[in-house]
Design a protein around this motif. Sequence first.
Motif, PDB file in Angstrom:
ATOM      1  N   ASP A   1       0.837  -1.192   0.000  1.00 37.16           N
ATOM      2  CA  ASP A   1       0.000   0.000   0.000  1.00 37.16           C
ATOM      3  C   ASP A   1       0.878   1.251   0.000  1.00 37.16           C
ATOM      4  N   ALA A   2       0.261   2.405   0.240  1.00 37.41           N
ATOM      5  CA  ALA A   2       1.000   3.672   0.181  1.00 37.41           C
ATOM      6  C   ALA A   2       2.109   3.742   1.232  1.00 37.41           C
ATOM      7  N   GLU A   3       1.993   2.977   2.318  1.00 37.73           N
ATOM      8  CA  GLU A   3       3.013   2.950   3.365  1.00 37.73           C
ATOM      9  C   GLU A   3       3.992   1.805   3.180  1.00 37.73           C
ATOM     10  N   GLY A   4       3.911   1.131   2.042  1.00 43.36           N
ATOM     11  CA  GLY A   4       4.814   0.019   1.778  1.00 43.36           C
ATOM     12  C   GLY A   4       4.435  -1.259   2.497  1.00 43.36           C
ATOM     13  N   ARG A   5       3.245  -1.321   3.108  1.00 41.80           N
ATOM     14  CA  ARG A   5       2.857  -2.476   3.914  1.00 41.80           C
ATOM     15  C   ARG A   5       2.186  -3.558   3.063  1.00 41.80           C
ATOM     16  N   PHE A   6       2.296  -4.795   3.551  1.00 44.05           N
ATOM     17  CA  PHE A   6       1.609  -5.927   2.926  1.00 44.05           C
ATOM     18  C   PHE A   6       1.214  -6.906   4.022  1.00 44.05           C
ATOM     19  N   GLU A   7       0.231  -7.777   3.719  1.00 48.08           N
ATOM     20  CA  GLU A   7      -0.213  -8.777   4.691  1.00 48.08           C
ATOM     21  C   GLU A   7      -0.861  -9.945   3.967  1.00 48.08           C
ATOM     22  N   TRP A   8      -0.602 -11.146   4.482  1.00 47.60           N
ATOM     23  CA  TRP A   8      -1.204 -12.391   3.978  1.00 47.60           C
ATOM     24  C   TRP A   8      -1.729 -13.141   5.193  1.00 47.60           C
ATOM     25  N   ASP A   9      -3.048 -13.348   5.255  1.00 42.19           N
ATOM     26  CA  ASP A   9      -3.649 -13.974   6.430  1.00 42.19           C
ATOM     27  C   ASP A   9      -3.854 -15.471   6.265  1.00 42.19           C
ATOM     28  N   SER A  10      -3.351 -16.048   5.157  1.00 42.58           N
ATOM     29  CA  SER A  10      -3.556 -17.480   4.898  1.00 42.58           C
ATOM     30  C   SER A  10      -2.223 -18.166   4.632  1.00 42.58           C
ATOM     31  N   ALA A  11      -1.191 -17.752   5.349  1.00 42.68           N
ATOM     32  CA  ALA A  11       0.150 -18.292   5.122  1.00 42.68           C
ATOM     33  C   ALA A  11       0.343 -19.592   5.885  1.00 42.68           C
ATOM     34  N   PRO A  12       1.235 -20.465   5.404  1.00 43.90           N
ATOM     35  CA  PRO A  12       1.548 -21.691   6.140  1.00 43.90           C
ATOM     36  C   PRO A  12       2.474 -21.390   7.320  1.00 43.90           C
ATOM     37  N   ALA A  13       2.604 -22.353   8.216  1.00 48.27           N
ATOM     38  CA  ALA A  13       3.485 -22.167   9.366  1.00 48.27           C
ATOM     39  C   ALA A  13       4.946 -22.359   8.992  1.00 48.27           C
ATOM     40  N   GLU A  14       5.204 -23.112   7.942  1.00 53.26           N
ATOM     41  CA  GLU A  14       6.570 -23.412   7.526  1.00 53.26           C
ATOM     42  C   GLU A  14       7.211 -22.203   6.838  1.00 53.26           C
ATOM     43  N   PRO A  15       8.542 -22.125   6.800  1.00 48.64           N
ATOM     44  CA  PRO A  15       9.206 -21.040   6.067  1.00 48.64           C
ATOM     45  C   PRO A  15       8.876 -21.116   4.570  1.00 48.64           C
ATOM     46  N   VAL A  16       8.734 -19.963   3.960  1.00 51.08           N
ATOM     47  CA  VAL A  16       8.393 -19.867   2.540  1.00 51.08           C
ATOM     48  C   VAL A  16       9.379 -18.914   1.873  1.00 51.08           C
ATOM     49  N   LEU A  17       9.757 -19.224   0.638  1.00 47.58           N
ATOM     50  CA  LEU A  17      10.619 -18.329  -0.124  1.00 47.58           C
ATOM     51  C   LEU A  17       9.781 -17.227  -0.760  1.00 47.58           C
ATOM     52  N   PHE A  18      10.257 -15.969  -0.642  1.00 43.93           N
ATOM     53  CA  PHE A  18       9.515 -14.832  -1.189  1.00 43.93           C
ATOM     54  C   PHE A  18      10.377 -14.067  -2.190  1.00 43.93           C
ATOM     55  N   TRP A  19       9.661 -13.322  -3.038  1.00 43.10           N
ATOM     56  CA  TRP A  19      10.262 -12.528  -4.118  1.00 43.10           C
ATOM     57  C   TRP A  19       9.699 -11.112  -3.983  1.00 43.10           C
TER      58      TRP A  19
ATOM     59  N   ARG B   1      15.219 -11.973  -4.425  1.00 44.60           N
ATOM     60  CA  ARG B   1      14.578 -13.276  -4.565  1.00 44.60           C
ATOM     61  C   ARG B   1      15.131 -14.263  -3.535  1.00 44.60           C
ATOM     62  N   ASP B   2      14.427 -15.410  -3.454  1.00 37.56           N
ATOM     63  CA  ASP B   2      14.844 -16.517  -2.583  1.00 37.56           C
ATOM     64  C   ASP B   2      15.021 -16.065  -1.135  1.00 37.56           C
ATOM     65  N   VAL B   3      14.090 -15.266  -0.647  1.00 37.96           N
ATOM     66  CA  VAL B   3      14.170 -14.773   0.732  1.00 37.96           C
ATOM     67  C   VAL B   3      13.295 -15.662   1.614  1.00 37.96           C
ATOM     68  N   PRO B   4      13.899 -16.502   2.499  1.00 42.82           N
ATOM     69  CA  PRO B   4      13.089 -17.374   3.363  1.00 42.82           C
ATOM     70  C   PRO B   4      12.546 -16.594   4.564  1.00 42.82           C
ATOM     71  N   LEU B   5      11.240 -16.596   4.732  1.00 40.79           N
ATOM     72  CA  LEU B   5      10.605 -15.879   5.834  1.00 40.79           C
ATOM     73  C   LEU B   5       9.514 -16.754   6.448  1.00 40.79           C
ATOM     74  N   VAL B   6       9.211 -16.494   7.711  1.00 40.53           N
ATOM     75  CA  VAL B   6       8.201 -17.255   8.439  1.00 40.53           C
ATOM     76  C   VAL B   6       7.053 -16.324   8.816  1.00 40.53           C
ATOM     77  N   ALA B   7       5.838 -16.818   8.675  1.00 46.05           N
ATOM     78  CA  ALA B   7       4.656 -16.043   9.059  1.00 46.05           C
ATOM     79  C   ALA B   7       4.452 -16.163  10.564  1.00 46.05           C
ATOM     80  N   ASP B   8       5.200 -15.369  11.314  1.00 44.75           N
ATOM     81  CA  ASP B   8       5.144 -15.440  12.771  1.00 44.75           C
ATOM     82  C   ASP B   8       4.434 -14.251  13.395  1.00 44.75           C
ATOM     83  N   GLY B   9       3.785 -13.424  12.569  1.00 43.56           N
ATOM     84  CA  GLY B   9       3.060 -12.274  13.090  1.00 43.56           C
ATOM     85  C   GLY B   9       3.885 -11.026  13.211  1.00 43.56           C
TER      86      GLY B   9
END
Length: 706
Positions: free
Chosen positions: A657-675, A685-693
């Motif tokens: 959004d205008a503040e550079g924010r993003f959110e995904w409320d249906s992410a898995p618990a495991e680490p996921v690679l992001f782009w 690319r290939d940035v491993p991150l965890v949906a830990d809140g």
Amino acid sequence: MVHGERTPPKSVCYLCRSVPIILLKMNGTELLAAYKQSGSEDAFSQLVRRYTNLVYSIAKRRVSNGPLAEEVTQSVFTRLAAAAPKVRGDAELVAWLHRTTVHVAIDVWRSETRRRTREQHAAVMEPVPAESTPLWAEIAPNLDESLNQLSAADRHAVLLRFFDQKPMRDIGRILGVSEDAAKMRVSRAIDRLRTQLAGRGVTCTAVALGMVLAERSIEAAPSHLVASLRSIKLPASAGAAGIAGILSALLHTSRSKVITGVVALCVGIGVIALFRSTEASPRNDTIKPKAIDSPYVLLRPSGARVLVNRPAANLPAVETTGTVRLRLRVVDAETELGLAGAKVKAVYFYAGGVGEGHELMTDEYGNAAVPESDKPANHGMNLFVSAEGYVPKSMQFNRSDAEYTMRLDRGLTVSGTVVDEQGQSVEGVKIQVQTPAVQGNGPDSVDLQTSAVFSDSDGRWLCTFIPGVIEEIRFVLTRDDYAVTLPVVPVGKVDLRNLVLVIDRGFTVTGRVTDLEGQPIAGAAVKELNNTGYRRQSTLTYADGTFALQGLLSEYEFYRQRPNEANANGTLRIRGMAGIGEPHGVRVLVQADGFAPQTPTVQLLEPTNVVNFTLAQGNIFRGRVLDQAGNPIPDAVVRTDTDNQGLDKFKWQTRTDAEGRFEWDSAPAEPVLFWFEADGYNWLRDVPLVADGSVHEIKLAQKTTE
């Protein structure tokens, strides 16, 4: 003006006057092209006549209010007049009208809701009239969203049949298939639409859905709406006096029709301005083709024309408008003759995998002018070129050349039938060929990925683009509810004009998707994760959470070609690859909004395997995308990336959004690679991150100019 003609009246009703016969015979795309190229008032009036009911029906279904639906209809045709879209056929024109009407209706509804809130009116929007068909009352609010979830091919089939009310014969002609194939395509599209509606809680049979769509999808526009369109006058001189004439007419209109008249006036002014600007500003960048003497033109048996190669200075330039990125010439590699009617597709890719495509066709001299990207930045271009009877090629064009000649080799002609394991012919099978390792002589190379043919109602097929220098042909057979099948045909050892390819049925997985409390989850996606690079089977759960995923195969460590089988008539049945060793089952993705996705492996032990899935609440993945100075980057693309096997399991994407924010409320618990990427910045690319809140901060560096 031709001498002897009668002087036309100063004011002509552009929707009421007689229309040339030739316009009545044009399809919608041809009318739109006539309007865009010459500002033809008659062509635009025919478009209005032809599509008013369609646009009004969609609008009425969205806003449930007659006057608002009329406002939406006027706005859609105003947009059509001011910025006519680029479409390649009636199917895309109807799809554009549907999409634009839905978007305008949403905007109008929001505006009306805000207005009523500001005025603190207690009255709600006019309710939907009582429906004679209860099923339609359930379908109508969900129809457009469900249509938008279909593939483009399925959506076009439904829109042409039930919204544009085309007969099957015309649908087949528009889609480039036989009438029987068109019937099959519409039938399958209706079934998939039924599945989408089921995910929204609307259950019915495909037959019932087809009947109610045929009866209720189009509603006649009110006569006063059509009359308001027809009352628009296009004066011979569109100056102040002309506009004043329209205003004068409106002042004599009853107060109940003033709003409709004002909107009609806007359409009139927009059309007049567009017509006059077109007449007053000739396109100086248009280059007209020159005449050429016929001895240079040859005819192929297919009817395509080719031209003997000449020096570039003697060849007429392709007529085009706008900025040209590349002037391409397509020729026969052996004779150097230009190939008429070759298909050219130019694709530009932007941040987030968004593409801009241009589809062209070479003229009688083999020339095509490839337009520049719509975006100002200098984006790379992928070029795909094919011609009937020739081996297609592609290239990544990052060069500064203004001209390029692509030489196509003649292809082998291969034909046959597709059957199932019981020997029954199978219609609608997509037949592709894996691109062989064939070396090219320049920056372009053989590329078969965009070339495909389909089996007809008798299972017959024909392709003419096979390279003549390969030792084997590796086919890829795909069709809904069948397994991806990979038969290999040895060249020189079998009759290439009478091949019998066998497509496998595969296995079926069926079951139910529920939440932790045992409640069914409707509209959950169940997808196959095998066959990287090919089509993957997918389906949605019904209202009761049940699903059936067909056409699956187990994964194996190694594969081998099955031996060919001889038919009674002496022809060979060519089977697909078979696995060697222990089967590893099939990986599937189970995904629903608000829930954490799962990627279990299902063992395929029986022809039909029953497996149930339970989804937990989704995890929150959130963050901000910033530049190196810590400033937010709006509209940056955030998406899941592919793993080391080239597989993007979850396929999630959003923009900041205008503040550079993003959110995904249906992410898995495991680490996921992001782009992460944004225009003007180096992607990450290939940035491993965890949906830990927690709020993840991602910093992108600006691109440097050399």
